[in-house]
Design a protein around this motif. Structure first.
Motif, PDB file in Angstrom:
ATOM      1  N   ILE A 231      -4.004  -9.987 -11.671  1.00  0.00           N
ATOM      2  CA  ILE A 231      -4.858 -10.512 -10.608  1.00  0.00           C
ATOM      3  C   ILE A 231      -5.499 -11.807 -11.074  1.00  0.00           C
ATOM      4  CG2 ILE A 231      -6.828 -10.072  -9.107  1.00  0.00           C
ATOM      5  CD1 ILE A 231      -4.525  -8.138  -8.643  1.00  0.00           C
ATOM      6  N   LYS A 232      -5.333 -12.845 -10.271  1.00  0.00           N
ATOM      7  CA  LYS A 232      -5.958 -14.119 -10.602  1.00  0.00           C
ATOM      8  C   LYS A 232      -7.322 -14.241  -9.934  1.00  0.00           C
ATOM      9  CE  LYS A 232      -4.165 -18.642 -11.578  1.00  0.00           C
ATOM     10  NZ  LYS A 232      -3.160 -19.627 -11.276  1.00  0.00           N
ATOM     11  N   GLU A 233      -7.392 -13.870  -8.653  1.00  0.00           N
ATOM     12  CA  GLU A 233      -8.660 -13.891  -7.938  1.00  0.00           C
ATOM     13  C   GLU A 233      -8.524 -13.189  -6.598  1.00  0.00           C
ATOM     14  OE1 GLU A 233      -9.841 -17.893  -6.184  1.00  0.00           O
ATOM     15  OE2 GLU A 233      -8.285 -18.471  -7.604  1.00  0.00           O
ATOM     16  N   ILE A 234      -9.672 -12.983  -5.960  1.00  0.00           N
ATOM     17  CA  ILE A 234      -9.731 -12.371  -4.634  1.00  0.00           C
ATOM     18  C   ILE A 234     -10.494 -13.354  -3.757  1.00  0.00           C
ATOM     19  CG2 ILE A 234     -10.542 -10.421  -3.276  1.00  0.00           C
ATOM     20  CD1 ILE A 234     -10.540  -8.847  -5.987  1.00  0.00           C
ATOM     21  N   ILE A 235      -9.895 -13.725  -2.627  1.00  0.00           N
ATOM     22  CA  ILE A 235     -10.544 -14.694  -1.755  1.00  0.00           C
ATOM     23  C   ILE A 235     -10.655 -14.144  -0.339  1.00  0.00           C
ATOM     24  CG2 ILE A 235      -9.856 -16.698  -3.122  1.00  0.00           C
ATOM     25  CD1 ILE A 235      -7.619 -17.210  -1.134  1.00  0.00           C
TER      26      ILE A 235
ATOM     27  N   VAL B  70      -5.545 -11.198  -2.071  1.00  0.00           N
ATOM     28  CA  VAL B  70      -5.552 -11.007  -3.520  1.00  0.00           C
ATOM     29  C   VAL B  70      -4.478 -11.936  -4.084  1.00  0.00           C
ATOM     30  CG1 VAL B  70      -5.216  -9.363  -5.404  1.00  0.00           C
ATOM     31  CG2 VAL B  70      -6.275  -8.599  -3.271  1.00  0.00           C
ATOM     32  N   ILE B  71      -4.906 -12.840  -4.954  1.00  0.00           N
ATOM     33  CA  ILE B  71      -3.965 -13.774  -5.573  1.00  0.00           C
ATOM     34  C   ILE B  71      -3.427 -13.124  -6.840  1.00  0.00           C
ATOM     35  CG2 ILE B  71      -3.627 -16.087  -6.523  1.00  0.00           C
ATOM     36  CD1 ILE B  71      -4.383 -16.071  -3.546  1.00  0.00           C
ATOM     37  N   ILE B  72      -2.110 -12.958  -6.869  1.00  0.00           N
ATOM     38  CA  ILE B  72      -1.432 -12.296  -7.981  1.00  0.00           C
ATOM     39  C   ILE B  72      -0.581 -13.316  -8.717  1.00  0.00           C
ATOM     40  CG2 ILE B  72       0.221 -10.489  -8.601  1.00  0.00           C
ATOM     41  CD1 ILE B  72      -0.504  -9.144  -5.936  1.00  0.00           C
ATOM     42  N   GLU B  73      -0.655 -13.296 -10.029  1.00  0.00           N
ATOM     43  CA  GLU B  73       0.185 -14.172 -10.840  1.00  0.00           C
ATOM     44  C   GLU B  73       1.401 -13.364 -11.286  1.00  0.00           C
ATOM     45  OE1 GLU B  73      -0.839 -17.450 -14.062  1.00  0.00           O
ATOM     46  OE2 GLU B  73      -1.153 -15.424 -14.817  1.00  0.00           O
TER      47      GLU B  73
ATOM     48  N   ILE C  69       1.073 -15.672  -5.864  1.00  0.00           N
ATOM     49  CA  ILE C  69       1.399 -15.147  -4.541  1.00  0.00           C
ATOM     50  C   ILE C  69       0.149 -14.462  -4.010  1.00  0.00           C
ATOM     51  CG2 ILE C  69       2.775 -13.458  -3.266  1.00  0.00           C
ATOM     52  CD1 ILE C  69       5.014 -13.928  -5.237  1.00  0.00           C
ATOM     53  N   GLY C  70      -0.159 -14.706  -2.751  1.00  0.00           N
ATOM     54  CA  GLY C  70      -1.283 -14.037  -2.118  1.00  0.00           C
ATOM     55  C   GLY C  70      -0.797 -12.852  -1.315  1.00  0.00           C
ATOM     56  N   VAL C  71      -1.511 -11.751  -1.369  1.00  0.00           N
ATOM     57  CA  VAL C  71      -1.180 -10.590  -0.545  1.00  0.00           C
ATOM     58  C   VAL C  71      -2.402 -10.218   0.287  1.00  0.00           C
ATOM     59  CG1 VAL C  71       0.638  -9.647  -2.027  1.00  0.00           C
ATOM     60  CG2 VAL C  71      -1.683  -8.949  -2.411  1.00  0.00           C
ATOM     61  N   VAL C  72      -2.166  -9.962   1.560  1.00  0.00           N
ATOM     62  CA  VAL C  72      -3.238  -9.576   2.472  1.00  0.00           C
ATOM     63  C   VAL C  72      -3.453  -8.073   2.326  1.00  0.00           C
ATOM     64  CG1 VAL C  72      -3.951  -9.420   4.882  1.00  0.00           C
ATOM     65  CG2 VAL C  72      -2.648 -11.395   4.093  1.00  0.00           C
TER      66      VAL C  72
ATOM     67  N   VAL D 104       0.120 -24.869  -3.415  1.00  0.00           N
ATOM     68  CA  VAL D 104       0.531 -24.156  -2.211  1.00  0.00           C
ATOM     69  C   VAL D 104       0.920 -22.735  -2.621  1.00  0.00           C
ATOM     70  CG1 VAL D 104       2.198 -24.066  -0.322  1.00  0.00           C
ATOM     71  CG2 VAL D 104       1.319 -26.274  -1.120  1.00  0.00           C
ATOM     72  N   VAL D 105       0.226 -21.751  -2.020  1.00  0.00           N
ATOM     73  CA  VAL D 105       0.444 -20.343  -2.371  1.00  0.00           C
ATOM     74  C   VAL D 105       0.901 -19.588  -1.125  1.00  0.00           C
ATOM     75  CG1 VAL D 105      -0.661 -18.240  -3.214  1.00  0.00           C
ATOM     76  CG2 VAL D 105      -1.318 -20.447  -4.177  1.00  0.00           C
ATOM     77  N   PRO D 106       2.086 -18.961  -1.172  1.00  0.00           N
ATOM     78  CA  PRO D 106       2.514 -18.149  -0.030  1.00  0.00           C
ATOM     79  C   PRO D 106       1.658 -16.893   0.082  1.00  0.00           C
ATOM     80  CG  PRO D 106       4.062 -17.914  -1.848  1.00  0.00           C
ATOM     81  CD  PRO D 106       3.049 -18.946  -2.261  1.00  0.00           C
ATOM     82  N   VAL D 107       1.419 -16.465   1.322  1.00  0.00           N
ATOM     83  CA  VAL D 107       0.614 -15.266   1.575  1.00  0.00           C
ATOM     84  C   VAL D 107       1.482 -14.248   2.303  1.00  0.00           C
ATOM     85  CG1 VAL D 107      -1.424 -14.334   2.701  1.00  0.00           C
ATOM     86  CG2 VAL D 107      -1.512 -16.600   1.647  1.00  0.00           C
ATOM     87  N   ILE D 108       1.580 -13.066   1.723  1.00  0.00           N
ATOM     88  CA  ILE D 108       2.430 -11.997   2.241  1.00  0.00           C
ATOM     89  C   ILE D 108       1.556 -10.907   2.849  1.00  0.00           C
ATOM     90  CG2 ILE D 108       4.041 -10.172   1.557  1.00  0.00           C
ATOM     91  CD1 ILE D 108       4.963 -12.041  -0.694  1.00  0.00           C
ATOM     92  N   ASP D 109       1.967 -10.415   4.003  1.00  0.00           N
ATOM     93  CA  ASP D 109       1.321  -9.242   4.604  1.00  0.00           C
ATOM     94  C   ASP D 109       1.992  -8.029   3.981  1.00  0.00           C
ATOM     95  OD1 ASP D 109       0.455  -7.117   6.163  1.00  0.00           O
ATOM     96  OD2 ASP D 109       0.498  -8.278   8.009  1.00  0.00           O
ATOM     97  N   LEU D 110       1.311  -7.387   3.072  1.00  0.00           N
ATOM     98  CA  LEU D 110       1.899  -6.294   2.301  1.00  0.00           C
ATOM     99  C   LEU D 110       2.298  -5.115   3.181  1.00  0.00           C
ATOM    100  CD1 LEU D 110       2.579  -6.103  -0.647  1.00  0.00           C
ATOM    101  CD2 LEU D 110       0.391  -5.016  -1.075  1.00  0.00           C
TER     102      LEU D 110
END
Length: 125
Positions: free
Chosen positions: A39-43, A92-95, A105-108, A68-74
């Motif tokens: 986990i890199k961060e939570i925004i 949640v930004i995941i490395e 990658i961001g996950v919702v 630029v970070v893609p955001v995925i709807d998990l």
């Protein structure tokens, strides 16, 4: 006395090796977890830019300090209905390591719960 302390510290060290910390979050009413080291961060959810002709589970991209970070709807990626955005929704930004490179990658998720220490024996795929 020294041997007793030494044995106890060795036991504690072994117990720590058998457990890891995980960030737990809710997704469609179920609890999931991701290793905290990834986990890199939570925004806060927002400021997404839609990208045409992408799969339905990709919500868009965000600008994260110039990257630029893609955001995925998990939920959608797991084959469920897309997540409804609420006040508690966040990204949640995941490395992730891919080959020799690292990608963000961001996950919702519906809501972030807590950081828990979970023993390896209690983790299921």
């Amino acid at each position: 006395m020294n041997t007793e302390l030494s044995a106890r510290s060795k036991a504690l060290a072994a117990a720590e090796l058998d457990s890891q910390q995980y960030l737990t979050f809710l997704l469609d009413g179920e609890m999931y977890a991701i290793g905290i080291l990834n986990i890199k961060e939570i925004i806060e959810y927002g400021n997404l830019t839609m990208v045409p002709m992408m799969p339905a589970f990709i919500r868009g991209v965000i600008n994260l300090r110039g990257s630029v970070v893609p955001v995925i709807d998990l939920a959608a990626r797991f084959g469920r209905k897309p997540s409804a955005v609420t006040r508690r929704s966040c990204i949640v930004i995941i490395e992730m390591k891919v080959g020799d490179d690292f990608h963000d990658i961001g996950v919702v998720v519906d809501a972030v719960s807590a950081v828990l220490e979970i023993h390896d024996d209690d983790v299921e795929p």
